[in-house]
Structures are given as structure tokens and as C-alpha cells.
Design a protein around this motif. Structure first.
Motif, PDB file in Angstrom:
ATOM      1  N   LYS A  13      11.381   2.109   0.064  1.00 11.58           N
ATOM      2  CA  LYS A  13      10.950   1.547  -1.214  1.00 11.58           C
ATOM      3  C   LYS A  13      10.651   2.673  -2.199  1.00 11.58           C
ATOM      4  O   LYS A  13      11.033   2.619  -3.373  1.00 11.58           O
ATOM      5  CB  LYS A  13       9.663   0.741  -1.007  1.00 11.58           C
ATOM      6  CG  LYS A  13       9.881  -0.754  -0.977  1.00 11.58           C
ATOM      7  CD  LYS A  13       8.675  -1.419  -0.376  1.00 11.58           C
ATOM      8  CE  LYS A  13       7.900  -2.282  -1.330  1.00 11.58           C
ATOM      9  NZ  LYS A  13       6.686  -2.826  -0.665  1.00 11.58           N
ATOM     10  N   LEU A  14       9.939   3.681  -1.684  1.00  8.35           N
ATOM     11  CA  LEU A  14       9.556   4.803  -2.528  1.00  8.35           C
ATOM     12  C   LEU A  14      10.778   5.535  -3.057  1.00  8.35           C
ATOM     13  O   LEU A  14      10.852   5.854  -4.240  1.00  8.35           O
ATOM     14  CB  LEU A  14       8.694   5.793  -1.729  1.00  8.35           C
ATOM     15  CG  LEU A  14       7.201   5.607  -1.817  1.00  8.35           C
ATOM     16  CD1 LEU A  14       6.511   6.574  -0.882  1.00  8.35           C
ATOM     17  CD2 LEU A  14       6.734   5.868  -3.239  1.00  8.35           C
ATOM     18  N   SER A  15      11.715   5.802  -2.168  1.00  8.46           N
ATOM     19  CA  SER A  15      12.860   6.588  -2.638  1.00  8.46           C
ATOM     20  C   SER A  15      13.683   5.816  -3.653  1.00  8.46           C
ATOM     21  O   SER A  15      14.203   6.402  -4.602  1.00  8.46           O
ATOM     22  CB  SER A  15      13.750   7.079  -1.492  1.00  8.46           C
ATOM     23  OG  SER A  15      13.455   6.463  -0.312  1.00  8.46           O
ATOM     24  N   ALA A  27       6.617   6.478  -8.945  1.00  6.39           N
ATOM     25  CA  ALA A  27       7.316   5.790  -7.869  1.00  6.39           C
ATOM     26  C   ALA A  27       6.323   5.095  -6.942  1.00  6.39           C
ATOM     27  O   ALA A  27       6.539   3.956  -6.521  1.00  6.39           O
ATOM     28  CB  ALA A  27       8.174   6.777  -7.084  1.00  6.39           C
ATOM     29  N   VAL A  28       5.232   5.779  -6.648  1.00  6.76           N
ATOM     30  CA  VAL A  28       4.206   5.197  -5.777  1.00  6.76           C
ATOM     31  C   VAL A  28       3.631   3.944  -6.428  1.00  6.76           C
ATOM     32  O   VAL A  28       3.463   2.901  -5.792  1.00  6.76           O
ATOM     33  CB  VAL A  28       3.089   6.228  -5.502  1.00  6.76           C
ATOM     34  CG1 VAL A  28       1.884   5.550  -4.872  1.00  6.76           C
ATOM     35  CG2 VAL A  28       3.601   7.323  -4.598  1.00  6.76           C
ATOM     36  N   LEU A  29       3.379   4.062  -7.715  1.00  8.23           N
ATOM     37  CA  LEU A  29       2.820   2.936  -8.463  1.00  8.23           C
ATOM     38  C   LEU A  29       3.765   1.745  -8.400  1.00  8.23           C
ATOM     39  O   LEU A  29       3.355   0.601  -8.195  1.00  8.23           O
ATOM     40  CB  LEU A  29       2.585   3.380  -9.911  1.00  8.23           C
ATOM     41  CG  LEU A  29       1.665   2.496 -10.744  1.00  8.23           C
ATOM     42  CD1 LEU A  29       0.262   2.527 -10.173  1.00  8.23           C
ATOM     43  CD2 LEU A  29       1.643   2.999 -12.179  1.00  8.23           C
ATOM     44  N   LYS A  30       5.057   2.041  -8.549  1.00  2.25           N
ATOM     45  CA  LYS A  30       6.060   0.976  -8.544  1.00  2.25           C
ATOM     46  C   LYS A  30       6.169   0.349  -7.154  1.00  2.25           C
ATOM     47  O   LYS A  30       6.221  -0.869  -7.019  1.00  2.25           O
ATOM     48  CB  LYS A  30       7.417   1.575  -8.934  1.00  2.25           C
ATOM     49  CG  LYS A  30       7.950   0.997 -10.235  1.00  2.25           C
ATOM     50  CD  LYS A  30       9.373   1.457 -10.444  1.00  2.25           C
ATOM     51  CE  LYS A  30       9.642   1.683 -11.910  1.00  2.25           C
ATOM     52  NZ  LYS A  30      10.854   2.484 -12.102  1.00  2.25           N
ATOM     53  N   ALA A  31       6.224   1.190  -6.148  1.00  2.00           N
ATOM     54  CA  ALA A  31       6.482   0.696  -4.797  1.00  2.00           C
ATOM     55  C   ALA A  31       5.259   0.004  -4.205  1.00  2.00           C
ATOM     56  O   ALA A  31       5.397  -0.949  -3.435  1.00  2.00           O
ATOM     57  CB  ALA A  31       6.919   1.837  -3.900  1.00  2.00           C
ATOM     58  N   LEU A  32       4.079   0.484  -4.545  1.00  2.00           N
ATOM     59  CA  LEU A  32       2.884  -0.043  -3.892  1.00  2.00           C
ATOM     60  C   LEU A  32       2.000  -0.859  -4.826  1.00  2.00           C
ATOM     61  O   LEU A  32       1.081  -1.535  -4.373  1.00  2.00           O
ATOM     62  CB  LEU A  32       2.054   1.111  -3.310  1.00  2.00           C
ATOM     63  CG  LEU A  32       2.753   1.955  -2.267  1.00  2.00           C
ATOM     64  CD1 LEU A  32       1.930   3.177  -1.962  1.00  2.00           C
ATOM     65  CD2 LEU A  32       2.962   1.140  -0.997  1.00  2.00           C
ATOM     66  N   GLY A  33       2.263  -0.739  -6.094  1.00  3.00           N
ATOM     67  CA  GLY A  33       1.477  -1.513  -7.040  1.00  3.00           C
ATOM     68  C   GLY A  33       0.148  -0.890  -7.408  1.00  3.00           C
ATOM     69  O   GLY A  33      -0.568  -1.394  -8.240  1.00  3.00           O
ATOM     70  N   ALA A  34      -0.186   0.230  -6.778  1.00  2.05           N
ATOM     71  CA  ALA A  34      -1.452   0.891  -7.114  1.00  2.05           C
ATOM     72  C   ALA A  34      -1.301   2.386  -6.891  1.00  2.05           C
ATOM     73  O   ALA A  34      -0.533   2.812  -6.030  1.00  2.05           O
ATOM     74  CB  ALA A  34      -2.573   0.356  -6.234  1.00  2.05           C
ATOM     75  N   PRO A  35      -2.012   3.205  -7.667  1.00  3.50           N
ATOM     76  CA  PRO A  35      -1.889   4.645  -7.477  1.00  3.50           C
ATOM     77  C   PRO A  35      -2.567   5.092  -6.185  1.00  3.50           C
ATOM     78  O   PRO A  35      -3.519   4.468  -5.732  1.00  3.50           O
ATOM     79  CB  PRO A  35      -2.613   5.228  -8.691  1.00  3.50           C
ATOM     80  CG  PRO A  35      -3.536   4.162  -9.134  1.00  3.50           C
ATOM     81  CD  PRO A  35      -2.932   2.853  -8.750  1.00  3.50           C
TER      82      PRO A  35
END
Lengths: 447, 365
Positions: A10-12, A65-73
Motif C-alpha cells: 500500500k505504501l509503495s 505516502a504514510v498518510l495516504k496508506a494509513l490515514g494518519a501520520p
């Protein structure tokens, strides 16, 4: 773990549009997801150039990317893998041994097992400091960072700090807790300079998860140590690590302390510890007596609590002395016996009993008026107010009656004294600087 | 110990060594310079325990001996003395009487035994490098050293002796400068060492255009022997990152730029950058680069630079300071800028083996 692989997938895919294909292949294709929890994501990289370069250049992209993939920083961390290959980094194992030394050596060694939150007696004099310390211990680096605790000798600064240390250690075994006095910090720093082991020194302190520094006022006037501490402070603060400091005075009053440090110390929460009132002193005595399994009559506690007012340590010492006398001699504890036993301590306390004249002199000196003005009939504001302050202090610090005070101030009426006390109290409530001035004179008189 | 020397010789000698002396030190002896008079020379040594320098000057020595004197103070006195002949006489208690013309000074020193000796380099592997080449090489790389103390392995220049080549590398994580010097040395002398910033700075001051410098690598130490002066330094422990990873692949576009013209344009345009928006944009179009800077609430600047360029039109942004630093350090008239796209690092090259990798900044639009 399949979960981890999913997350990396997801991250990549979130990362790819943000960086060029070349950048992705070059820097991120070799990165592995090592650990992910609710606070932080740790990436494993083949060697330190990956960490340096990604940290310097691609952190925004990675965060997005983290924000996008996980929804939170999340906090992003890197570990350099120690695997084989010509670029295996030597520094990493070295750092690990240093860290484990801290873990085993420090957690147990630096902290006194008696100083826990359970053994701390809370009173109106210290409830803010206690609450702040507990909050810090429960969620380090979230609420108040840094926490700055100050107060006079023997009021529980060290106790609170060590209690934080114990609490954090007990909650999370792996966390690196460092407790030391600023003097120790300075000595180790000088030692590091002499033996040229500054790098090791820095590593040691900058890897702490919780840094507790006692008696920070000793940093005053030590320029290089201050500079070093400044950088340590910044590194820890930026890395979201908790810092707790204690001092015998507010940060702004530490002589020869650089402004940038003062302002940083005042950044988080400043909590003051005041001398305990008589009820708290009673509670401290009872708790201490219970923990030491001493049984004493109530009037003994009362006597001690009433006569020893300035310092918790002295209070506990007196208790110990009385208790051991009782158990060793088996005699009954009469008031005279105790008084005889604690002669030196009581004398010391009594020396602190203050006369009205001392108060007048001290106040006159502080406000730069003549001593004669304290008793004169003149009443311009610049004289009247100091006189009122002196009356207020006389009322607070001596046992003299209103009439006696009035007499000592040039034959004034008891109503005048009462008015003065009310007025000063009111102004202390309204104006911070007046409260500070008076508490300064107050403490200088008690010295 | 007693000697006399000319003011210029004495001053020159002190200038070589006095930079190492730190002003704030915990050990008083480290702010002193060690003087050793012998034959027709006086040797001077200073150290801060990390870096040490040993030099000498010609003097007529009447009585051999050694002592240490406060370096800064001695230097300031010698510099101010009016006459050209100076005589120095040191008594048994390490007090120096300095006489010159009508002036007389007495300064108190410390015994020489307290002075920490410089490390010895016996049986160390050494390589000779032309001074000029090393000086040039350090000038072209040292500006990229990291000042971030937490990345201590980057606080110096990597000297990599390999395949009959000395590669100098400096990087701070956003840019990287690298340069090769052809040398000849046996395979057994191959080594990677990281020389700390302070030693690099001092070395740059001491290197001249003539002769060789003998580099000896000991365990954790390095010595640079420049015939008359010697610089020794501790090395930074740890492994230097694998810098080759940073160098991008084949470039898509290459522009040839006149170094000075390009530098001057950048300098002018960078006047309109600020701490907050510290980036400068290069807009490539046919045979032209537009250099622009735009800072909200300040203003904007634009300068056009005619160049040979036939590639696609695109824009890339850089930190102006990072782009100007190598341009200032290089001496060549022409430089090449290799680019891939707006998100990949740019590479600055010259005819000789040198390259400078610079990360672009994100263009926010």
C-alpha cells in the motif's frame, strides 16, 4: 507476516507517484518494512546512506505516502540492517551494546526504589507537580515536554523525578530511562572531552527515551556543558522523547544560564513544589511511620509536624530519631524527652523563627527605604506599601498579635495592621510580580 | 633556552600552528604552544588532542631547550612588536622574556613535560600525493561536509585509497561532492579513512602548490607530512556511507555552462530568495535557461541565460546556495550540468574526474 507485506504494498503504491521512477528504484526498492505500530513505522534499510538520503530528501514524500496508506501520520524511524555484505555498518552493533548497558545499568542503578508515586504524599503544596509528573509518566512526551519541577531543599523534587522513572520502566521494560544529576552530566562531559569520547557520550544521552536531570541549576555558568546540553535537549525533544528537569529555583532565576536554555526549560510545564502545610506534614509522618512500621502516639506526630516546618527530609530524620530512641531505650516519649532528643533540629528550626525587626530590616533593604520609615508617620505610597508588606510578613511569619505588630510599627492601631494584611493579600492575588517579590523576601528571611 | 629570530619568521611559524589552539578548553596546557629550540631551528607544536600541528622557523639558538607558552598571547605580542629582531629568553621556571628594540615582555608558561606528545607513526603505511592536487581536491569537495553532529560519520572528508586512485568524498545527505586523484601505491596500502572537518580546514591552510605531502595512516590516526610542517589528526570512527549509491544513472539532458556567467546569474537571482522560500528555479527551453526566484511578499527575479540546449522543455528547482558552492570552488571555465527529470538529482561535472550530485527541491505548483 502477510500484514506487513500488505502494508508495504500500500505504501509503495502511494509513494510511487510522488517520486521519480529512478528515485524509487534506487532508494525504496531495497527498503523493507520492519515494524509498524500505532505510533511509528520502522523501515529497515541496507546501510546508512539510505537513511541519510531518504531522511534528507524524501521524508515529505514518505510522510505523505504514510498518510495516504494509513490515514494518519506516524513517526518514521529507520534501522540499518546488520546483515552481511561489504557495507554492514559497524556503528549499529556498537550502539546496541551501549543501549543495553543503559538498560541494565541505569534502570536499576540510578533510581532509589523507595521513590515511587505510591510513597509520595500529596498536599495542596505539591498537587500540581504531582499531577503533572503522573501525566508525564503515563504518556511520556505527549503532554508536558519538558517538565520542569522546582522547589526548595527536601520538598520532593528528586522523589517525583524518580517516581516518573520507575513508572515508565515498569510500564515498558524496553524504554531507556536515564536519571542523573546535572553535575554528573557535566563530569561525564568533561571526561568525554578529555578522553575524546564525545561521540560515545552524545550517543549515550541522545538515545534515551526518558531523560531525567536533577538539580539542573548547576549548569549555570558552565558554558560548554550548557551548549552540549542544549543539543542533547534538542535532539531528544525533536525525537519526541520526554525530558524532566528539576531545580531549586525557577529557570529564569538560574544565574548564568543561556537564554535559549531558559526559554526551552519554560517551554513545557513548570511546576512548583512548596513547603508542606501542617496537615500534609502530618500525612507525611504517618505514611513514613507506616512504611517503617513505627508506632507513635498522635501527639508525637503533632508535635513534630508543628515544630519542623521547612523541610520534609528533616521531618523524616526527626521521626527516625524519635522512633529509634523509643525502640532502643524503651522509655516513654514525653514532650521533654522529645525536645531533648531533637535539640539541635529544633534549635535550627527556632533560629529560623523570625523577629519583626528582621522583617522590617529586610523589607526596607529590599524596597530601598530607610528602616526609620517602617515606624514613621509618613505615608507616601513608596513607603506605605513596603510598610504594609512588612506588616503582612510579620503577621505570617511571627506569632505576634495584631496589637504587638502595630506597636512595633510605630504604635499603629491593630485595625491598620489588619487592613495592611488584607490589602497585601489582595494585591498578591492580582499581581504576579508582587507575589513573587513577597515570596522572595519570605524565602530569604527563612534562610 | 634562548634564541633570537626575525619577526617575520617567528610570526610565520606561529601562524601555521596557532589555529589549532582552541580558545575554550578545559586543559590549560592545550592553549599553549610547545617551543623546542635545537640547532638553528625552533619547532612549534600545538594540539587540541584531536588535531595537532608541528611547524618550525629559523632562528639563531644560543641555548637549546623547550617550554610551552600561551599561544594566542604570544602571537599577539609578536605581531605588535615594532622592531624586526626579537630575542626570547626562557628561565628555569618557564617564564619567557621577550625583547625587541625598546619593548620588553615577560609571559609565564608551563613546563614542556605537561604538553601531550603528538602520536607516533612508526611502520605506518604512507602514500605521497602532490600538494597541489590535494589542495585542489579538498577545495572542490570540503564545502559539502555535513555540519550535523548526529551524523558524525559525515563530519569529514572520506579519503578512499583504492585502485591507484585517491577518491575524496564529502556529503551532507542533500548533496555530494566527489573527486579522483590518480596516484601510485601498492595494493597493501588501500584504505578508507574519514578525516574530520577541523583537520581538513587546517590542511587546506598548510598545503602549498609545490612538493608532495606524505600521508601516513595509523590506527585511528592520520599524519600529513608537508616537509617542514606536520599535521596529525584523529580519524572519525565508523564506516562512510556507500556514496556510489547516490550517483544517478545516465543523464537525459546535458547543458554546458560558462561557470562564471552561470554563477553570477545565480547570485543575482538568489537575492530574491529568503529563508522560507529558499529555492531557485531553472526553466529549460530551446537554447535558453530562465533562472527565476519567487518569494511571496518579497518579489521575484528572472534572468535569461543563452546556452546550447536542444532537449525537452522542463523546470527544476535547487537550493541556490548548494548550487553556487561548487561553482565558487571550481576553477574551470566550463561546467556540465546533467539532468534526468525534475525529481531526479542533478549532476555537475567538469572535464577532469569530479562530480557533484545535488538533490532538486520540490516545485510547488
Amino acid at each position: 507476516m502477510p500484514h506487513r507485506a500488505d502494508l508495504w504494498q500500500k505504501l509503495s503504491s502511494a509513494l510511487k507517484p510522488q517520486v521519480s521512477a529512478d528515485t524509487f528504484n534506487r532508494w525504496f526498492s531495497a527498503v523493507e518494512l520492519s515494524e509498524a505500530n500505532e505510533d511509528a513505522i520502522t523501515f529497515r534499510v541496507p546501510n546508512n546512506i539510505y537513511q541519510f538520503w531518504i531522511e534528507s530528501n524524501h521524508m515529505t514524500a514518505l510522510q505523505t505516502a504514510v498518510l495516504k496508506a494509513l490515514g494518519a501520520p506516524r513517526q518514521i524511524k529507520f534501522v540499518v540492517s546488520n546483515g552481511d555484505g561489504d557495507q554492514a555498518v559497524e556503528a549499529a552493533p556498537a550502539a546496541e551494546t551501549a543501549a543495553s548497558e543503559i538498560k541494565t545499568g541505569r534502570n536499576a542503578g540510578g533510581l532509589n526504589p523507595r521513590n515511587t508515586f505510591d510513597s509520595f504524599v500529596i498536599g495542596p503544596n505539591n498537587e500540581i507537580a504531582h499531577a503533572a509528573s503522573l501525566a508525564v509518566a503515563q504518556t511520556p512526551a505527549r503532554t508536558y515536554n519538558p517538565l520542569f519541577i522546582y522547589g526548595g531543599v527536601g520538598l520532593g523534587k528528586t522523589h517525583l523525578m524518580q517516581a516518573i522513572g520507575h513508572f515508565v520502566c515498569a510500564k515498558k521494560k524496553a524504554s531507556r530511562v536515564m536519571y542523573l544529576s546535572s553535575e554528573q552530566f557535566i563530569n561525564e562531559f568533561i571526561d568525554a572531552i578529555q578522553h575524546n569520547t564525545l561521540v560515545k557520550f552524545r550517543k549515550r544521552y541522545r538515545q534515551a527515551d526518558l531523560l531525567l536531570i536533577d538539580d539542573i541549576q548547576f549548569l549555570g555558568g558552565k558554558e560548554r556543558s550548557q551548549e552540549e546540553f542544549f543539543h542533547t535537549f534538542n535532539t531528544l525533544f525533536d525525537g519526541h522523547k520526554q525530558i524532566v528537569l528539576s531545580s531549586d529555583r525557577p529557570a529564569s532565576e538560574i544565574a548564568n544560564l543561556e537564554h535559549r536554555l531558559v526559554s526551552r526549560f519554560e517551554w513545557g510545564l513548570t511546576a512548583e513544589l512548596q513547603p508542606p502545610d501542617v496537615e500534609t506534614r502530618m500525612a507525611i509522618l504517618r505514611k513514613k511511620a507506616k512504611s517503617l512500621q513505627i508506632k507513635l502516639a498522635d501527639d508525637v506526630f503533632e508535635f513534630l509536624a508543628n515544630r519542623i516546618r521547612t523541610n520534609v527530609r528533616r521531618l523524616e530524620g526527626a521521626l527516625m530519631r524519635v522512633a529509634s530512641f523509643a525502640s532502643l531505650s524503651g522509655k516513654e516519649l514525653t514532650q521533654e524527652a522529645i525536645e531533648h532528643l531533637l535539640k539541635d533540629i529544633l534549635q535550627e528550626e527556632a533560629r529560623n523563627s523570625i523577629t519583626i525587626e528582621q522583617i522590617q530590616r529586610r523589607v526596607a533593604e529590599h524596597f530601598d527605604v530607610r528602616l526609620a520609615d517602617m515606624t514613621s508617620k509618613r505615608r507616601p505610597a513608596n513607603i506605605a506599601f513596603p510598610r504594609q508588606v512588612a506588616m503582612y510578613l510579620a503577621r505570617e511569619l511571627t506569632k505576634a498579635s495584631l496589637n504587638e505588630i502595630g506597636d512595633a510599627f510605630g504604635g499603629r492601631d491593630h485595625g491598620t495592621v489588619l487592613h495592611a494584611c488584607k490589602l497585601v493579600k489582595k494585591r498578591m492575588k492580582e499581581q504576579d510580580n508582587i507575589r513573587q517579590t513577597i515570596s522572595f523576601i519570605d524565602s530569604s528571611l527563612k534562610r | 633556552m634562548k634564541f633570537s629570530a626575525s619577526k617575520e619568521k617567528l610570526l610565520e611559524g606561529l601562524q601555521q600552528v596557532q589555529n589549532v589552539v582552541s580558545t575554550r578548553t578545559t586543559l590549560p596546557i592545550l592553549s599553549n604552544v610547545l617551543l623546542q629550540a635545537d640547532g638553528n631551528e625552533v619547532h612549534l607544536t600545538t594540539t587540541d588532542l584531536d588535531v595537532g600541528v608541528r611547524g618550525s622557523f629559523e632562528a639563531s639558538v644560543e641555548k637549546a631547550g623547550a617550554t610551552t607558552l600561551p599561544a594566542r598571547r604570544l602571537f599577539n605580542i609578536i605581531r605588535e612588536l615594532p622592531s624586526s629582531e626579537i630575542s626570547v629568553d626562557i628561565d628555569g621556571k618557564n617564564a619567557a622574556s621577550i625583547r625587541s628594540g625598546q619593548s620588553y615582555f615577560k609571559i609565564l608558561g608551563l613546563p614542556e613535560e605537561e604538553f601531550p606528545p603528538l602520536p607516533k607513526f612508526e611502520n605506518a603505511k604512507s602514500v605521497n600525493i602532490p600538494q597541489k592536487a590535494l589542495r585542489d581536491g579538498l577545495r572542490k569537495t570540503a564545502y559539502a561536509i555535513s555540519t550535523d553532529e548526529t551524523r558524525y560519520v559525515l563530519n569529514g572528508v572520506l579519503f578512499s585509497f583504492k585502485d591507484n586512485k585517491l577518491t575524496l568524498v564529502a556529503t551532507d545527505g542533500r548533496r555530494l561532492a566527489m573527486l579522483d586523484i590518480e596516484l601510485e601505491f601498492p595494493r597493501s596500502h588501500e584504505a578508507d579513512i574519514i578525516v574530520p572537518t577541523k583537520a581538513v580546514t587546517e590542511l587546506q591552510r598548510l598545503l602549498t602548490d609545490d612538493g608532495n605531502v606524505k600521508v601516513s595512516v595509523g590506527s585511528g590516526q592520520v599524519a600529513f607530512d608537508l616537509n617542514k610542517t606536520l599535521l596529525v589528526s584523529k580519524l572519525i570512527e565508523g564506516n562512510y556511507p556507500n556514496y556510489k549509491q547516490v550517483i544517478p544513472g545516465d543523464a537525459k539532458e546535458r547543458v554546458t555552462l560558462e561557470r562564471e556567467t552561470f554563477l553570477n546569474s545565480l547570485r543575482r537571482v538568489s537575492l530574491l530568495t529568503s529563508d522560507k522560500s529558499n529555492s531557485i528555479k531553472l526553466n529549460f527551453s530551446k537554447n535558453n535557461i530562465d533562472i527565476t526566484a519567487n518569494t511571496p511578499e518579497v518579489g521575484e527575479a528572472k534572468e535569461s541565460l543563452p546556452v546550447q540546449y536542444k532537449g525537452r522543455e522542463f523546470s527544476i528547482a535547487f537550493n541556490p546556495e548548494f548550487l553556487m558552492a561548487p561553482l565558487r570552488a571550481l576553477g574551470e571555465d566550463e561546467v556540465f550540468l546533467d539532468l534526468i527529470d525534475e525529481m531526479s538529482p542533478g549532476v555537475l561535472k567538469i572535464q577532469t574526474p569530479f562530480l557533484y550530485v545535488l538533490m532538486p527541491m520540490r516545485i510547488s505548483s
